[in-house]
Structures are given as structure tokens and as C-alpha cells.
Write a protein that holds these residues in place. Sequence first.
Motif, PDB file in Angstrom:
ATOM      1  N   SER A  73       0.833  -1.205   0.000  1.00 13.84           N
ATOM      2  CA  SER A  73       0.000   0.000   0.000  1.00 13.84           C
ATOM      3  C   SER A  73       0.867   1.254   0.000  1.00 13.84           C
ATOM      4  O   SER A  73       0.564   2.226  -0.697  1.00 13.84           O
ATOM      5  CB  SER A  73      -0.922   0.023   1.221  1.00 13.84           C
ATOM      6  OG  SER A  73      -1.831  -1.034   1.171  1.00 13.84           O
ATOM      7  N   ARG A  74       1.950   1.216   0.768  1.00 15.82           N
ATOM      8  CA  ARG A  74       2.881   2.351   0.785  1.00 15.82           C
ATOM      9  C   ARG A  74       3.517   2.556  -0.581  1.00 15.82           C
ATOM     10  O   ARG A  74       3.642   3.676  -1.065  1.00 15.82           O
ATOM     11  CB  ARG A  74       3.973   2.125   1.838  1.00 15.82           C
ATOM     12  CG  ARG A  74       3.779   2.932   3.091  1.00 15.82           C
ATOM     13  CD  ARG A  74       5.031   2.954   3.956  1.00 15.82           C
ATOM     14  NE  ARG A  74       5.724   1.686   4.001  1.00 15.82           N
ATOM     15  CZ  ARG A  74       5.728   0.864   5.046  1.00 15.82           C
ATOM     16  NH1 ARG A  74       5.075   1.187   6.131  1.00 15.82           N
ATOM     17  NH2 ARG A  74       6.377  -0.267   5.011  1.00 15.82           N
ATOM     18  N   TYR A  75       3.925   1.439  -1.226  1.00 19.22           N
ATOM     19  CA  TYR A  75       4.524   1.534  -2.558  1.00 19.22           C
ATOM     20  C   TYR A  75       3.531   2.097  -3.564  1.00 19.22           C
ATOM     21  O   TYR A  75       3.883   2.930  -4.393  1.00 19.22           O
ATOM     22  CB  TYR A  75       5.045   0.175  -3.030  1.00 19.22           C
ATOM     23  CG  TYR A  75       6.312  -0.286  -2.341  1.00 19.22           C
ATOM     24  CD1 TYR A  75       7.306   0.614  -1.973  1.00 19.22           C
ATOM     25  CD2 TYR A  75       6.516  -1.618  -2.050  1.00 19.22           C
ATOM     26  CE1 TYR A  75       8.469   0.198  -1.344  1.00 19.22           C
ATOM     27  CE2 TYR A  75       7.676  -2.051  -1.419  1.00 19.22           C
ATOM     28  CZ  TYR A  75       8.642  -1.136  -1.079  1.00 19.22           C
ATOM     29  OH  TYR A  75       9.784  -1.551  -0.456  1.00 19.22           O
ATOM     30  N   LEU A  96       3.505  14.004  -9.381  1.00 24.36           N
ATOM     31  CA  LEU A  96       4.626  14.934  -9.562  1.00 24.36           C
ATOM     32  C   LEU A  96       5.072  14.992 -11.021  1.00 24.36           C
ATOM     33  O   LEU A  96       5.322  16.080 -11.562  1.00 24.36           O
ATOM     34  CB  LEU A  96       5.807  14.534  -8.668  1.00 24.36           C
ATOM     35  CG  LEU A  96       5.655  14.793  -7.179  1.00 24.36           C
ATOM     36  CD1 LEU A  96       6.824  14.175  -6.405  1.00 24.36           C
ATOM     37  CD2 LEU A  96       5.570  16.285  -6.910  1.00 24.36           C
ATOM     38  N   LEU A  97       5.158  13.811 -11.666  1.00 20.19           N
ATOM     39  CA  LEU A  97       5.544  13.771 -13.078  1.00 20.19           C
ATOM     40  C   LEU A  97       4.518  14.490 -13.946  1.00 20.19           C
ATOM     41  O   LEU A  97       4.875  15.209 -14.889  1.00 20.19           O
ATOM     42  CB  LEU A  97       5.731  12.326 -13.540  1.00 20.19           C
ATOM     43  CG  LEU A  97       6.968  11.608 -13.017  1.00 20.19           C
ATOM     44  CD1 LEU A  97       6.943  10.135 -13.421  1.00 20.19           C
ATOM     45  CD2 LEU A  97       8.238  12.279 -13.514  1.00 20.19           C
ATOM     46  N   SER A  98       3.252  14.306 -13.619  1.00 12.48           N
ATOM     47  CA  SER A  98       2.191  14.976 -14.374  1.00 12.48           C
ATOM     48  C   SER A  98       2.296  16.490 -14.217  1.00 12.48           C
ATOM     49  O   SER A  98       2.173  17.237 -15.203  1.00 12.48           O
ATOM     50  CB  SER A  98       0.831  14.470 -13.894  1.00 12.48           C
ATOM     51  OG  SER A  98      -0.203  15.163 -14.522  1.00 12.48           O
ATOM     52  N   GLU A  99       2.541  16.942 -12.986  1.00 16.75           N
ATOM     53  CA  GLU A  99       2.692  18.383 -12.741  1.00 16.75           C
ATOM     54  C   GLU A  99       3.908  18.926 -13.468  1.00 16.75           C
ATOM     55  O   GLU A  99       3.868  20.011 -14.062  1.00 16.75           O
ATOM     56  CB  GLU A  99       2.791  18.659 -11.238  1.00 16.75           C
ATOM     57  CG  GLU A  99       1.501  18.449 -10.479  1.00 16.75           C
ATOM     58  CD  GLU A  99       1.674  18.535  -8.971  1.00 16.75           C
ATOM     59  OE1 GLU A  99       2.792  18.861  -8.494  1.00 16.75           O
ATOM     60  OE2 GLU A  99       0.686  18.274  -8.265  1.00 16.75           O
ATOM     61  N   ILE A 150       4.014   5.454  -5.620  1.00 17.03           N
ATOM     62  CA  ILE A 150       3.930   5.472  -7.092  1.00 17.03           C
ATOM     63  C   ILE A 150       2.901   6.499  -7.551  1.00 17.03           C
ATOM     64  O   ILE A 150       3.149   7.255  -8.496  1.00 17.03           O
ATOM     65  CB  ILE A 150       3.603   4.054  -7.630  1.00 17.03           C
ATOM     66  CG1 ILE A 150       4.824   3.142  -7.431  1.00 17.03           C
ATOM     67  CG2 ILE A 150       3.186   4.099  -9.087  1.00 17.03           C
ATOM     68  CD1 ILE A 150       4.561   1.687  -7.719  1.00 17.03           C
ATOM     69  N   GLU A 151       1.755   6.549  -6.880  1.00 19.47           N
ATOM     70  CA  GLU A 151       0.723   7.536  -7.234  1.00 19.47           C
ATOM     71  C   GLU A 151       1.247   8.957  -7.033  1.00 19.47           C
ATOM     72  O   GLU A 151       0.994   9.843  -7.852  1.00 19.47           O
ATOM     73  CB  GLU A 151      -0.547   7.314  -6.396  1.00 19.47           C
ATOM     74  CG  GLU A 151      -1.306   6.054  -6.737  1.00 19.47           C
ATOM     75  CD  GLU A 151      -1.798   6.027  -8.173  1.00 19.47           C
ATOM     76  OE1 GLU A 151      -2.250   7.076  -8.684  1.00 19.47           O
ATOM     77  OE2 GLU A 151      -1.708   4.947  -8.791  1.00 19.47           O
ATOM     78  N   GLN A 152       1.988   9.157  -5.955  1.00 23.91           N
ATOM     79  CA  GLN A 152       2.564  10.478  -5.689  1.00 23.91           C
ATOM     80  C   GLN A 152       3.582  10.843  -6.774  1.00 23.91           C
ATOM     81  O   GLN A 152       3.608  11.981  -7.258  1.00 23.91           O
ATOM     82  CB  GLN A 152       3.220  10.493  -4.310  1.00 23.91           C
ATOM     83  CG  GLN A 152       3.691  11.860  -3.878  1.00 23.91           C
ATOM     84  CD  GLN A 152       4.296  11.826  -2.479  1.00 23.91           C
ATOM     85  OE1 GLN A 152       4.598  10.756  -1.948  1.00 23.91           O
ATOM     86  NE2 GLN A 152       4.470  13.002  -1.897  1.00 23.91           N
TER      87      GLN A 152
END
Length: 193
Positions: free
Chosen positions: A154-156, A166-169, A160-162
Motif C-alpha cells: 500500500s505504501r509503494y 509529480l511527473l504529471s505536474e 507510485i501515485e505520488q
Amino acid sequence: MNYKCSGILVVLIFLSSCELLPKLTQVAPESDVNVINEWQSCVWKKVDVVKTQECDIRFWLEYWTSLEAMDWSQRKSILASLSNQNVDVLRKIILSQGQDTPYQDRLRAQIWAESLMPKLSKVMHKFMLVAIYRPSLERLEMESALVTMSKTNSRYVADIEQQKQLLSEQAEKIQQLLNIEASLIQGEQGASQ
């Protein structure tokens, strides 16, 4: 003469074989009797139990098998009504061995088993270790490992979602910079003409 010798020989063999028979019958059953007596001995080291049936291991095996059809809620209601006497603690341990027993209740049963095992007879102590304590401990360890792996996964996933966010931003900012650069280049080309 031959008949006399062979007759005497047959009688001697017969008598010596009869003498061997009691020795053979005494050796084998004695070991069987010890095993049977060991299993017929009481479950407890000190017999402070009023009901002799609660001293017999067969009673406990039958009690355990009678609980197989019950779900956790039924077993939990029985468990709540029991005291902290040795007999009831053994019942609590057995009641907590079902497949659907929650982790915390199974862990509590392990603690009860650890406190009760010194009060059990040698045979029942071994039985408790092999049939109840070790399998339950292995299951607790496996469930704990699964929960830990699930939390780690769940942490991973959250990381990954975070990272995706960031990559999208960053991609958005780069696109804005590219748009600004393109408009500047177009403005310079229009001014130079």
C-alpha cells in the motif's frame, strides 16, 4: 529306539516352546499397556477437576470436534461466558482454534496456552504443542507477514501515485514553458520580418 528318541525330542521341543510363550506374551503387551495407560492418564498434572470426564483426553477431543460446525460469533458467545479456571481456559483455547477466528483472539489463545501448558500432564503438554500451539503460532506469523506485506504494498502504491502526480505536474510545467518559448520564437520571427 528311533521312535523313543524322536518322541523324547518332540516332548522336549514342545516343553521348551511352551516355556518361551509366556515370555513373548509378557513383552509385547507391556509396552502397549504403557502407551494406553499414558493416554488414559489425566490431562492435568494435578487433578483438581470435579468432573472426571474433564480429566480424560477423549472428552477434550470430542469437545474440539463438536465445535467444527460453529462460526466465530457462536464460539465467541460461549467464550465470553467462561471463567479463568484451568478447565475453562482450555475450553477458551479450543474455542479460539477455528479457521475464522480473528488474529487478536487467536493471539490471546496463544497467551492462554502458554500459561496453561505447565499445568498439563506430560502427554497433554506434547499434544497441545503439536496440535494447537505450534500450528496456531505459524498461522499468526503468516497472517502478520501478510499484513506487513499488504501495508508495504500500500505504501509503494501510494508512493507510485505520488510520483505519477509529480511527473504529471512537471510535464504540465514543461508544456507551459514550451508554449511560452514557442510564442516568443513566433514573436521574434514576426518582429524580424
